[in-house]
Scaffold this active site. Sequence first.
Site, PDB file in Angstrom:
ATOM      1  N   HIS A 138       4.038  -0.147  -5.263  1.00 51.00           N
ATOM      2  CA  HIS A 138       5.406   0.104  -4.797  1.00 51.00           C
ATOM      3  C   HIS A 138       5.704  -0.975  -3.738  1.00 51.00           C
ATOM      4  O   HIS A 138       4.792  -1.426  -3.050  1.00 51.00           O
ATOM      5  CB  HIS A 138       5.424   1.503  -4.163  1.00 51.00           C
ATOM      6  N   ASP A 157      -2.682   3.824  -0.807  1.00 57.04           N
ATOM      7  CA  ASP A 157      -1.357   4.437  -0.803  1.00 57.04           C
ATOM      8  C   ASP A 157      -1.441   5.715  -1.652  1.00 57.04           C
ATOM      9  O   ASP A 157      -1.538   5.653  -2.880  1.00 57.04           O
ATOM     10  CB  ASP A 157      -0.363   3.429  -1.396  1.00 57.04           C
ATOM     11  N   GLN A 160       1.715   9.032  -4.339  1.00 61.46           N
ATOM     12  CA  GLN A 160       1.851   9.716  -5.631  1.00 61.46           C
ATOM     13  C   GLN A 160       0.597  10.503  -6.008  1.00 61.46           C
ATOM     14  O   GLN A 160       0.551  11.071  -7.111  1.00 61.46           O
ATOM     15  CB  GLN A 160       2.173   8.702  -6.746  1.00 61.46           C
ATOM     16  N   LYS A 215       7.547  14.030  -0.738  1.00 62.05           N
ATOM     17  CA  LYS A 215       7.111  14.067  -2.145  1.00 62.05           C
ATOM     18  C   LYS A 215       6.173  15.241  -2.388  1.00 62.05           C
ATOM     19  O   LYS A 215       5.697  15.453  -3.496  1.00 62.05           O
ATOM     20  CB  LYS A 215       6.399  12.760  -2.507  1.00 62.05           C
ATOM     21  N   CYS A 262      11.369   0.407  -7.238  1.00 59.91           N
ATOM     22  CA  CYS A 262      10.735  -0.273  -6.091  1.00 59.91           C
ATOM     23  C   CYS A 262       9.414  -0.908  -6.482  1.00 59.91           C
ATOM     24  O   CYS A 262       8.437  -0.884  -5.702  1.00 59.91           O
ATOM     25  CB  CYS A 262      10.523   0.681  -4.911  1.00 59.91           C
TER      26      CYS A 262
HETATM   27  C1  LIG Z   1       3.369   4.781  -4.675  1.00 63.23           C
HETATM   28  C2  LIG Z   1       4.408   4.855  -3.592  1.00 63.23           C
HETATM   29  N1  LIG Z   1       4.144   4.321  -2.403  1.00 63.23           N
HETATM   30  C3  LIG Z   1       5.020   4.370  -1.400  1.00 63.23           C
HETATM   31  C4  LIG Z   1       6.248   4.966  -1.553  1.00 63.23           C
HETATM   32  C5  LIG Z   1       7.190   4.972  -0.427  1.00 63.23           C
HETATM   33  O1  LIG Z   1       7.437   6.250   0.022  1.00 63.23           O
HETATM   34  P1  LIG Z   1       8.492   6.469   1.190  1.00 63.23           P
HETATM   35  O2  LIG Z   1       9.789   5.934   0.688  1.00 63.23           O
HETATM   36  O3  LIG Z   1       8.506   7.946   1.388  1.00 63.23           O
HETATM   37  O4  LIG Z   1       7.985   5.716   2.362  1.00 63.23           O
HETATM   38  C6  LIG Z   1       6.581   5.527  -2.783  1.00 63.23           C
HETATM   39  C7  LIG Z   1       7.901   6.143  -2.999  1.00 63.23           C
HETATM   40  O5  LIG Z   1       8.373   6.290  -4.086  1.00 63.23           O
HETATM   41  C8  LIG Z   1       5.626   5.475  -3.835  1.00 63.23           C
HETATM   42  O6  LIG Z   1       5.892   5.994  -5.027  1.00 63.23           O
END
Ligand SMILES: Cc1ncc(COP(=O)(O)O)c(C=O)c1O
Length: 399
Positions: free
Chosen positions: A114, A190, A193, A216, A356
């Site tokens: 992401h 990260d 998900q 999430k 993203c």
């Molecule tokens: C794999 C992953 N990392 C990071 C993020 C970023 O999350 P946030 O927008 O809550 O910071 C997302 C959001 O969709 C994501 O899917």
Amino acid sequence: MKKKDFPIFQNNKDLVYLDSAATSQKPQVVLDAMMDYYKNYNANVRRGLYPIAEKATAKVEEARDKVSEFINAEDPSEIIFVRNATEAINIVVESYTYPSIKEGEEIATTIMEHHSNFVPWQQLAIKKFLKFGYLDFDHNGNLFFVDELIKKAKSLAITHVSNVLGTINPIKEIIRNARKINKDIVILVDGAQSVPHMKVDVQDLDCDFFVFSGHKMMASTGIGVLYGKKKLLSRMEPFLYGGQMIQEVAIDRSTFADIPYRFEAGTLDIAGIISLGVAVDYLEKLGMEAIRNHEKKLTRYCLDQMEKIEGITLYGPKNAEEKGGIIAFNIERIHPHDIAQVLGDRNICIRAGHHCAMPLHTRLGVSATCRVSFGIYNETEDVDILVKGIQKVKKIFKA
Ligand SMILES: Cc1ncc(COP(=O)(O)O)c(C=O)c1O
């Protein structure tokens, strides 16, 4: 599995929500807990010496303990409350990596990240003249481990579950292999998900940092978590300066609080933290294994149904065992936005775009995909409605 716990479905009878990777719906217990705070003990934390402030402070620390146990941190002080996964990654980049890395050194990530776990590292590389390498994936969406890259890298930033391909990366194995060939590598995972959908044990994974977002995983927006090993967090400079994060302030110098407070400058999202604690209770009561099994079953069912659609391309692993509840696809001759729009008109909520993850889409050779993602409130009927909807889209566009 638990649709009745989520008021949004009572208030929107025909809602087919298939966008939990973007944000999850919230159960009544979480909404109640937030309202309870505002109605009955709204006060700032760590300051007031009166009962409602003491209660609010205790609830925040209770939530920290719950989150710590939920991901099996060694100590609650390793849990830093931040706004979201994005902020957590930026803290690591700015407060850990930036001060400790030198021009010409190398950092690594993957091409399936992401933007939150890609752009901060890319920008660091630009600012500090670093080499910026990435792990690629195969036609099935599985990462290639590249010894040469990992051997030289000072850090590796890697997603646990891809928010597009759904790939569940074998993080434990990747970390073990990385440490075997590079004992000093610092690894950030990260978990945006993964944490909402499967059991995560940060000690077992042996990652240095682990980040995720509350919104999430049934909690409110505006609350996220940075987990870091105590020995690393304790060495890091603060990210934000101001109230709540100091030990002593003189006119010409300041000393800073211990972790976790050193990284929690200013007033926290108290209601958000409380919501996260209750969300953790809610998920644990359902059981992370049961949640994973439910979503795996749905993913398998959805993949089976979608594979029958003529002209469809599915991205990422085709085996639900290797995949979170995320399915990206395209349909020949129809733009993803058209698909999402026509489905949206029928209250079927999916995502279309780059999610993203533009480098990942560049790698796939497409500018956009449609994405379906599941939560515990989805059932196979949602998939049936989706598939019927896609057939309708195909008819409209004569594809
Ligand atoms: C794999 C992953 N990392 C990071 C993020 C970023 O999350 P946030 O927008 O809550 O910071 C997302 C959001 O969709 C994501 O899917």
